[in-house]
Design a protein around this motif. Structure first.
Motif, PDB file in Angstrom:
ATOM      1  N   TYR A  60      -5.680   0.348   1.165  1.00  0.00           N
ATOM      2  CA  TYR A  60      -6.583   0.672   0.062  1.00  0.00           C
ATOM      3  C   TYR A  60      -7.324  -0.548  -0.489  1.00  0.00           C
ATOM      4  CZ  TYR A  60      -3.904   5.038  -0.006  1.00  0.00           C
ATOM      5  OH  TYR A  60      -3.296   6.212   0.337  1.00  0.00           O
ATOM      6  N   LEU A  61      -6.608  -1.679  -0.648  1.00  0.00           N
ATOM      7  CA  LEU A  61      -7.188  -2.867  -1.280  1.00  0.00           C
ATOM      8  C   LEU A  61      -7.790  -2.504  -2.639  1.00  0.00           C
ATOM      9  CD1 LEU A  61      -8.987  -4.405   1.854  1.00  0.00           C
ATOM     10  CD2 LEU A  61      -6.686  -4.924   0.983  1.00  0.00           C
ATOM     11  N   ALA A  62      -7.095  -1.619  -3.349  1.00  0.00           N
ATOM     12  CA  ALA A  62      -7.603  -1.046  -4.592  1.00  0.00           C
ATOM     13  C   ALA A  62      -6.411  -0.523  -5.389  1.00  0.00           C
ATOM     14  CB  ALA A  62      -8.578   0.100  -4.273  1.00  0.00           C
ATOM     15  N   PRO A  63      -6.627  -0.132  -6.663  1.00  0.00           N
ATOM     16  CA  PRO A  63      -5.528   0.416  -7.473  1.00  0.00           C
ATOM     17  C   PRO A  63      -5.159   1.843  -7.064  1.00  0.00           C
ATOM     18  CG  PRO A  63      -7.530   0.323  -8.777  1.00  0.00           C
ATOM     19  CD  PRO A  63      -7.837  -0.366  -7.486  1.00  0.00           C
ATOM     20  N   ILE A  64      -4.712   1.973  -5.834  1.00  0.00           N
ATOM     21  CA  ILE A  64      -4.260   3.247  -5.268  1.00  0.00           C
ATOM     22  C   ILE A  64      -2.982   2.935  -4.490  1.00  0.00           C
ATOM     23  CG2 ILE A  64      -4.799   5.200  -3.757  1.00  0.00           C
ATOM     24  CD1 ILE A  64      -7.777   4.409  -4.034  1.00  0.00           C
ATOM     25  N   ILE A  65      -1.989   3.823  -4.578  1.00  0.00           N
ATOM     26  CA  ILE A  65      -0.768   3.620  -3.803  1.00  0.00           C
ATOM     27  C   ILE A  65      -0.272   4.948  -3.255  1.00  0.00           C
ATOM     28  CG2 ILE A  65       0.765   3.831  -5.836  1.00  0.00           C
ATOM     29  CD1 ILE A  65       2.521   1.646  -4.450  1.00  0.00           C
ATOM     30  N   SER A  66       0.264   4.917  -2.039  1.00  0.00           N
ATOM     31  CA  SER A  66       0.918   6.074  -1.442  1.00  0.00           C
ATOM     32  C   SER A  66       2.413   5.955  -1.699  1.00  0.00           C
ATOM     33  CB  SER A  66       0.667   6.117   0.069  1.00  0.00           C
ATOM     34  OG  SER A  66      -0.716   6.175   0.346  1.00  0.00           O
ATOM     35  N   TYR A  90       2.650   2.122 -13.069  1.00  0.00           N
ATOM     36  CA  TYR A  90       1.403   2.349 -12.324  1.00  0.00           C
ATOM     37  C   TYR A  90       0.413   3.154 -13.158  1.00  0.00           C
ATOM     38  CZ  TYR A  90       3.846   0.762  -8.065  1.00  0.00           C
ATOM     39  OH  TYR A  90       4.525   0.025  -7.133  1.00  0.00           O
ATOM     40  N   GLN A  91       0.895   4.164 -13.846  1.00  0.00           N
ATOM     41  CA  GLN A  91       0.013   4.979 -14.668  1.00  0.00           C
ATOM     42  C   GLN A  91      -0.633   4.143 -15.773  1.00  0.00           C
ATOM     43  OE1 GLN A  91       1.623   8.137 -17.442  1.00  0.00           O
ATOM     44  NE2 GLN A  91       0.650   9.480 -15.924  1.00  0.00           N
ATOM     45  N   ASP A  92       0.168   3.314 -16.434  1.00  0.00           N
ATOM     46  CA  ASP A  92      -0.354   2.473 -17.512  1.00  0.00           C
ATOM     47  C   ASP A  92      -1.392   1.469 -17.009  1.00  0.00           C
ATOM     48  OD1 ASP A  92       1.276   3.788 -19.275  1.00  0.00           O
ATOM     49  OD2 ASP A  92       2.789   2.204 -19.400  1.00  0.00           O
ATOM     50  N   LYS A  93      -1.275   1.073 -15.741  1.00  0.00           N
ATOM     51  CA  LYS A  93      -2.206   0.098 -15.170  1.00  0.00           C
ATOM     52  C   LYS A  93      -3.364   0.760 -14.417  1.00  0.00           C
ATOM     53  CE  LYS A  93       1.077  -3.740 -14.913  1.00  0.00           C
ATOM     54  NZ  LYS A  93       1.686  -4.793 -14.078  1.00  0.00           N
ATOM     55  N   GLY A  94      -3.436   2.070 -14.489  1.00  0.00           N
ATOM     56  CA  GLY A  94      -4.564   2.776 -13.869  1.00  0.00           C
ATOM     57  C   GLY A  94      -4.491   2.891 -12.370  1.00  0.00           C
ATOM     58  N   VAL A  95      -3.279   2.864 -11.806  1.00  0.00           N
ATOM     59  CA  VAL A  95      -3.120   2.990 -10.353  1.00  0.00           C
ATOM     60  C   VAL A  95      -3.010   4.465  -9.986  1.00  0.00           C
ATOM     61  CG1 VAL A  95      -1.663   2.426  -8.364  1.00  0.00           C
ATOM     62  CG2 VAL A  95      -1.979   0.745 -10.205  1.00  0.00           C
ATOM     63  N   GLU A  96      -3.881   4.934  -9.105  1.00  0.00           N
ATOM     64  CA  GLU A  96      -3.813   6.317  -8.622  1.00  0.00           C
ATOM     65  C   GLU A  96      -2.637   6.451  -7.661  1.00  0.00           C
ATOM     66  OE1 GLU A  96      -6.307   8.714  -5.370  1.00  0.00           O
ATOM     67  OE2 GLU A  96      -7.482   8.292  -7.191  1.00  0.00           O
ATOM     68  N   MET A  97      -1.820   7.500  -7.870  1.00  0.00           N
ATOM     69  CA  MET A  97      -0.634   7.712  -7.041  1.00  0.00           C
ATOM     70  C   MET A  97      -0.851   8.900  -6.109  1.00  0.00           C
ATOM     71  SD  MET A  97       2.371   6.929  -9.847  1.00  0.00           S
ATOM     72  CE  MET A  97       1.436   7.533 -11.273  1.00  0.00           C
ATOM     73  N   ARG A  98      -0.798   8.646  -4.801  1.00  0.00           N
ATOM     74  CA  ARG A  98      -0.921   9.692  -3.792  1.00  0.00           C
ATOM     75  C   ARG A  98       0.480   9.931  -3.228  1.00  0.00           C
ATOM     76  NH1 ARG A  98      -6.744   8.141  -0.937  1.00  0.00           N
ATOM     77  NH2 ARG A  98      -7.868   7.927  -2.925  1.00  0.00           N
ATOM     78  N   VAL A  99       1.005  11.129  -3.418  1.00  0.00           N
ATOM     79  CA  VAL A  99       2.446  11.336  -3.283  1.00  0.00           C
ATOM     80  C   VAL A  99       2.770  12.474  -2.331  1.00  0.00           C
ATOM     81  CG1 VAL A  99       2.830  10.457  -5.616  1.00  0.00           C
ATOM     82  CG2 VAL A  99       2.480  12.915  -5.282  1.00  0.00           C
ATOM     83  N   GLU A 158       0.814  -1.211   0.000  1.00  0.00           N
ATOM     84  CA  GLU A 158       0.000   0.000   0.000  1.00  0.00           C
ATOM     85  C   GLU A 158       0.850   1.264   0.000  1.00  0.00           C
ATOM     86  OE1 GLU A 158      -2.792  -0.630  -0.819  1.00  0.00           O
ATOM     87  OE2 GLU A 158      -3.924  -2.001   0.445  1.00  0.00           O
ATOM     88  N   THR A 159       2.068   1.187   0.553  1.00  0.00           N
ATOM     89  CA  THR A 159       2.956   2.358   0.602  1.00  0.00           C
ATOM     90  C   THR A 159       4.332   1.987   0.068  1.00  0.00           C
ATOM     91  OG1 THR A 159       1.814   3.318   2.508  1.00  0.00           O
ATOM     92  CG2 THR A 159       4.049   4.080   2.083  1.00  0.00           C
ATOM     93  N   LEU A 160       4.810   2.820  -0.870  1.00  0.00           N
ATOM     94  CA  LEU A 160       6.151   2.670  -1.435  1.00  0.00           C
ATOM     95  C   LEU A 160       7.029   3.786  -0.890  1.00  0.00           C
ATOM     96  CD1 LEU A 160       8.239   1.546  -3.450  1.00  0.00           C
ATOM     97  CD2 LEU A 160       7.146   2.962  -5.227  1.00  0.00           C
ATOM     98  N   LEU A 161       8.138   3.411  -0.271  1.00  0.00           N
ATOM     99  CA  LEU A 161       9.119   4.355   0.244  1.00  0.00           C
ATOM    100  C   LEU A 161      10.356   4.286  -0.640  1.00  0.00           C
ATOM    101  CD1 LEU A 161       8.797   3.454   4.047  1.00  0.00           C
ATOM    102  CD2 LEU A 161       7.625   5.306   2.815  1.00  0.00           C
ATOM    103  N   VAL A 162      10.830   5.439  -1.108  1.00  0.00           N
ATOM    104  CA  VAL A 162      11.953   5.481  -2.045  1.00  0.00           C
ATOM    105  C   VAL A 162      13.070   6.338  -1.469  1.00  0.00           C
ATOM    106  CG1 VAL A 162      12.676   6.067  -4.393  1.00  0.00           C
ATOM    107  CG2 VAL A 162      10.358   5.189  -3.985  1.00  0.00           C
ATOM    108  N   ASP A 163      14.269   5.775  -1.431  1.00  0.00           N
ATOM    109  CA  ASP A 163      15.424   6.477  -0.892  1.00  0.00           C
ATOM    110  C   ASP A 163      15.750   7.679  -1.780  1.00  0.00           C
ATOM    111  OD1 ASP A 163      17.473   6.932   0.863  1.00  0.00           O
ATOM    112  OD2 ASP A 163      18.494   5.017   0.522  1.00  0.00           O
TER     113      ASP A 163
END
Length: 430
Positions: free
Chosen positions: A326-332, A289-298, A269-274
């Motif tokens: 989320y259990l949905a195509p959304i990621i933080s 993510y964009q191509d697969k329709g995943v909403e990105m909350r950044v 559900e959450t991606l942390l990037v160094d």
């Protein structure tokens, strides 16, 4: 929909099931490995032979779900297609092939008094399992509980009533054929919600409750049960892409962890990037993510990197997003300053389900393993692997974020306990 026993008193019904399960648990605890495996393999054969009749029963549930207005994702979880039926059969065969944990005796240590002391693995007794939607859970639960020497009472969701009752009939036939009591596995024959309330308040008959379902179900059971509960509430799973990550690997793993399936509790559900690799890595994973329709909350830093790379349609992450499953195509997505900051974020927001680090730095990987306090912690692997089948446990009874007793995917050993055993030759205490 009228169900059998719907007009019976649900408390009396559950007390009767509980008393029968307590008696049956004596027989299951002493059942031989051969008897238990015979049940599992015979049940696998019966399911395969009854495929069409099972699908017919399942069709009644699917039609009722559609009439009730449930969405297609709900209907999909309920459906027993060939793949799901084959999976139940394969799971039974796999569990039959697993080592029987019951009676396993740990190392004996001789004490100065002369006695030898060790521990033996024993069944928990009677397990109550409350679950929603997926009728394959009926088979997984029956198989794991029986193989680990327990009796069980299974209460599936009303939406899968016909499927579960058909499977219950096959289970009862296979138990009888193996010489085991039919009451070793009982599927509650009513959709009355009061049956759940009764089941979770019968400590005289039930030793542990396992809820498998949404957060509201698990919270209700955890709050109201007078029987111990093995459970998890949320699956807020994190992946940290370290500055020392192999970026090809990181892209592949972070894609899989989020998009392979959105609904399971082990999806990221959450991606942390160094921060040192953010400008290079973020556009690569964001394009997928964009191509697969995943909403990105950044976060603001992530937004700056992605907008510089030409991305639009980003959503500003709020404090609540870091706490959301989320259990949905959304990621933080958050850009973060190093391993310590990543672990601080995880400590603050994690539900202690599953966390992963992507790195080629051994020292940082080992720190992450030691210091992240979740039921599963991974190096260079997708969080989607946090699953009993993938861990080699056979089917799982559920995921536990408890710290006492079972933790993580709960398989056969998680459905047993340990008792102390002492071997002596007439020693007396001085």
């Amino acid at each position: 929909m009228t169900m059998p026993h719907d007009h019976a008193d649900p408390v009396e019904l559950m007390l009767a099931l509980g008393a029968a399960a307590r008696t049956a648990a004596v027989a299951t605890a002493r059942a031989s490995t051969a008897e238990k495996n015979a049940f599992l393999l015979d049940l696998a054969r019966r399911i395969g032979d009854a495929r069409e009749a099972l699908r017919s029963a399942n069709h009644r549930d699917l039609e009722a779900a559609r009439r009730a207005g449930h969405d297609e994702a709900f209907v999909d979880r309920l459906a027993l297609g060939d793949k799901a039926i084959d999976g139940m059969v394969a799971g039974l065969v796999q569990i039959a092939g697993l080592a029987d944990p019951v009676g396993e005796l740990g190392p004996l240590r001789r004490q100065p008094s002369g006695i030898q002391v060790g521990q033996m693995r024993v069944p928990l007794g009677v397990i109550g399992i409350i679950y929603e939607s997926r009728p394959n859970v009926t088979i997984d639960a029956a198989a794991l509980c029986l193989k680990s020497g327990n009796a069980c009472i299974l209460r599936g969701g009303s939406e899968a009533f016909h499927s579960n009752q058909f499977l219950a009939g096959l289970i009862q036939e296979a138990l009888a054929a193996a010489g085991l009591p039919r009451e070793a596995v009982q599927v509650v024959p009513t959709a009355d919600r009061a049956a759940v309330g009764a089941l979770i308040r019968m400590p005289q008959f039930v030793d542990v409750i396992v809820p498998r379902g949404g957060k509201s179900l698990t919270e209700r059971i955890s709050n109201e049960a007078t029987v111990p509960v093995i459970r998890h509430l949320d699956g807020i799973c994190h992946t940290f892409v370290d500055a020392a990550a192999d970026l090809e690997m990181a892209v592949s793993v972070c894609d899989n962890a989020k998009t392979q399936r959105y609904a399971p509790c082990n999806a990221m559900e959450t991606l942390l990037v160094d921060a040192p690799i953010a400008a290079v890595f973020l556009p690569r994973i964001a394009r997928i993510y964009q191509d697969k329709g995943v909403e990105m909350r950044v976060c603001a830093t992530t937004r700056a990197h992605l907008e510089a790379a030409g991305f639009a349609g980003l959503v500003d992450a709020t404090e609540e997003d870091w706490r959301t499953e989320y259990l949905a195509p959304i990621i933080s997505i958050r850009t973060i300053d190093g391993l310590d900051a990543a672990m601080d974020h995880i400590r603050r927001y994690s539900s202690q389900h599953t966390e992963a680090i992507i790195t080629q730095d051994h020292g940082r990987a080992m720190r992450f393993l030691r210091e992240v306090d979740s039921s599963s912690v991974m190096i260079n692997a997708s969080t989607r692997f946090a699953d009993g089948f993938e861990y080699g446990l056979g089917a799982e009874i559920g995921i536990s974020t408890n710290k006492l007793h079972a933790r993580g995917p709960v398989g056969l050993e998680g459905l047993t306990s340990m008792k102390w055993v002492v071997l002596g030759q007439g020693e007396i205490r001085r």
